[in-house]
Design an enzyme around this catalytic site. Structure first.
Site, PDB file in Angstrom:
ATOM      1  N   ARG A   1       0.861  -1.196   0.000  1.00 57.88           N
ATOM      2  CA  ARG A   1       0.000   0.000   0.000  1.00 57.88           C
ATOM      3  C   ARG A   1       0.891   1.238   0.000  1.00 57.88           C
ATOM      4  NH1 ARG A   1      -1.452   1.777   4.617  1.00 57.88           N
ATOM      5  NH2 ARG A   1      -2.120  -0.198   5.507  1.00 57.88           N
TER       6      ARG A   1
ATOM      7  N   LYS B   1      -8.458   5.868 -19.095  1.00 58.50           N
ATOM      8  CA  LYS B   1      -8.790   6.338 -20.440  1.00 58.50           C
ATOM      9  C   LYS B   1      -7.597   6.171 -21.384  1.00 58.50           C
ATOM     10  CE  LYS B   1     -12.697   7.163 -18.502  1.00 58.50           C
ATOM     11  NZ  LYS B   1     -12.667   7.822 -17.269  1.00 58.50           N
TER      12      LYS B   1
ATOM     13  N   ASP C   1      -7.476  18.622 -14.514  1.00 59.85           N
ATOM     14  CA  ASP C   1      -7.745  17.250 -14.948  1.00 59.85           C
ATOM     15  C   ASP C   1      -7.405  17.185 -16.437  1.00 59.85           C
ATOM     16  OD1 ASP C   1      -8.924  14.913 -15.941  1.00 59.85           O
ATOM     17  OD2 ASP C   1     -10.533  14.953 -14.466  1.00 59.85           O
TER      18      ASP C   1
ATOM     19  N   TYR D   1     -16.538  16.223 -15.377  1.00 58.62           N
ATOM     20  CA  TYR D   1     -17.027  14.849 -15.367  1.00 58.62           C
ATOM     21  C   TYR D   1     -18.062  14.727 -14.230  1.00 58.62           C
ATOM     22  CZ  TYR D   1     -17.022   9.950 -14.044  1.00 58.62           C
ATOM     23  OH  TYR D   1     -17.410   8.689 -13.690  1.00 58.62           O
TER      24      TYR D   1
HETATM   25  C1  LIG Z   1     -12.356  13.822 -17.192  1.00 57.69           C
HETATM   26  C2  LIG Z   1     -12.496  12.696 -16.212  1.00 57.69           C
HETATM   27  N1  LIG Z   1     -11.907  12.786 -15.007  1.00 57.69           N
HETATM   28  C3  LIG Z   1     -12.010  11.793 -14.101  1.00 57.69           C
HETATM   29  C4  LIG Z   1     -12.753  10.661 -14.349  1.00 57.69           C
HETATM   30  C5  LIG Z   1     -12.868   9.598 -13.308  1.00 57.69           C
HETATM   31  O1  LIG Z   1     -12.070   8.509 -13.596  1.00 57.69           O
HETATM   32  P1  LIG Z   1     -12.360   6.998 -13.152  1.00 57.69           P
HETATM   33  O2  LIG Z   1     -13.595   6.563 -13.839  1.00 57.69           O
HETATM   34  O3  LIG Z   1     -11.126   6.288 -13.563  1.00 57.69           O
HETATM   35  O4  LIG Z   1     -12.553   7.003 -11.656  1.00 57.69           O
HETATM   36  C6  LIG Z   1     -13.376  10.516 -15.593  1.00 57.69           C
HETATM   37  C7  LIG Z   1     -14.157   9.303 -15.899  1.00 57.69           C
HETATM   38  O5  LIG Z   1     -14.873   9.220 -16.861  1.00 57.69           O
HETATM   39  C8  LIG Z   1     -13.256  11.567 -16.545  1.00 57.69           C
HETATM   40  O6  LIG Z   1     -13.848  11.495 -17.753  1.00 57.69           O
END
Ligand SMILES: Cc1ncc(COP(=O)(O)O)c(C=O)c1O
Length: 378
Positions: free
Chosen positions: A46, A195, A170, A98
């Site tokens: 961890r 992604k 992000d 998101y």
């Molecule tokens: C722009 C963006 N940030 C964060 C996330 C969250 O990621 P995760 O689904 O891996 O938790 C997503 C998920 O679709 C996203 O599109």
């Protein structure tokens, strides 16, 4: 070293014990200590794991940062960055995010006493208007999910630096191949590695990257204390994914631009959102801030929801599924999928209309993809 070379070599030296060229999957929870407190740098997985460390170093390098900290999901990485805040602090978030990030802000962060204000990503002045004495962080996505709006990171960074505020970006949609927010002045970059970075729709993961040692120490403490770490197998899959990131991103973009140009002229398309089109409202900013426009396209279909249902059911190659950034093309209906955490009113206020469809353009042959869209739209 250039990006493509770092993606393959950074943090990924041949294994010292065997010479294995590929970083091994250190599938172990713990490590033998020679004596109490004497070890080779790893005590418990961890806290640290060599496969995860290789991933953290490689991705930090690609983002132009000093430190990377990997998490079990993008949302966990986001939460780790939000955890830099405490009760009484104020955060300004872009109003297009998101849906899961929005849910985290509204249903989790607010409960710990952090105040949240949403600023209009179309009007950067609303960020400075939202500033308060207790503002400690600005959080934005660019390009945004799902309307692919572009926010000027340098302008936000100037504002944040003047007030000693952390700017977090992000960078999931652009990836470090097309955009490096730290080089534009941001303090932290977060990703859903689920992604493009892993790129094959086979893991869930996240990462936070910074060059600020204080931020790194705090997020690292949280990573170990809260424990939402990725396992070595998932870390390895992301590590393998990023080796081909540059090649994949070039193909995603080539296909997306080709399809965007086709869709823009199609009579069934009411509106298209793709930052690579000169008609996109922030195309010039995208050109300045990014080195490419990515593989995501959103469209509003004529004829409302009925046509959306027909369209997605007639697609054969674009699979109806959440997520994005894999080699295969996906179609998503944000109102009921990625952004279902928002009420309809909140959605509409943010411009996410009932006829919006989001496409994650894969790296299949572009002619096949065009035909698929053509059939579904006809
Ligand atoms: C722009 C963006 N940030 C964060 C996330 C969250 O990621 P995760 O689904 O891996 O938790 C997503 C998920 O679709 C996203 O599109």
């Amino acid at each position: 070293m250039e990006f493509e070379t770092r993606a393959i070599h950074e943090g990924q030296n041949p294994d010292p014990t065997t010479g294995a060229v590929i970083t091994p999957i250190y599938q172990t929870s713990t490590y033998q200590q020679e004596a109490i407190g004497e070890h080779k740098g790893y005590e418990y997985s961890r806290t640290g794991n060599p496969t995860r460390k290789a991933l953290e170093e490689a991705l930090a390098s690609l983002e132009g940062g000093e430190y990377g900290l990997a998490f079990a999901s993008g949302v966990a990485a986001t939460m780790a960055v939000f955890n830099l805040l405490e009760g009484g602090d104020h955060l300004i978030a872009g109003d297009e995010l998101y849906g899961g990030t929005y849910r985290l802000l509204e249903k989790v962060l607010r409960r710990s006493g952090v105040e949240v204000t949403y600023a209009d990503v179309d009007d950067i002045d609303t960020f400075s208007k939202a500033l308060q004495k207790k503002t400690k962080m600005i959080w934005v996505e660019t390009p945004t999910n799902p309307l692919l709006k572009i926010i000027d990171i340098r302008k936000l960074a100037d504002m944040a630096k003047r007030k000693d505020i952390i700017l977090a970006v992000d960078n999931t949609f652009a990836t470090p191949y097309f955009q490096r927010p730290l080089e534009c002045g941001a303090d932290v970059v977060a990703h859903s590695t689920t992604k493009y970075l892993s790129g094959h729709s086979d893991i869930i993961g996240g990462i936070a990257i910074t060059s600020n040692e204080r931020i790194y120490r705090q997020v690292q403490f949280y990573q170990n204390a809260a424990g939402a770490v990725p396992g070595p197998w998932d870390s390895w899959l992301v590590l393998r994914g990023i080796k081909t990131l540059a090649v994949r991103m070039r193909e995603h973009e080539k296909n997306a631009l080709y399809l965007a140009e086709y869709l823009e002229r199609h009579p069934q398309i009411e509106r298209i959102y793709y930052p690579g089109l000169p008609s996109h409202e922030q195309h010039q900013l995208a050109k300045k801030q990014m080195t490419g426009f990515g593989g995501m396209i959103s469209v509003e279909l004529r004829g409302g929801f009925q046509h959306v249902e027909k369209f997605v059911s007639r697609l054969r190659l674009f699979l109806l599924a959440e997520s994005l950034g894999g080699v295969e093309s996906l179609v998503c209906y944000p109102p009921r999928m990625t952004h279902s955490a928002l009420s309809r009113d909140e959605r509409i206020k943010r411009g996410i209309r009932d006829n919006l469809v989001r496409l994650s353009v894969g790296i299949e042959n572009k002619i096949d993809l065009k035909e698929d869209l053509q059939n579904a739209l006809s």
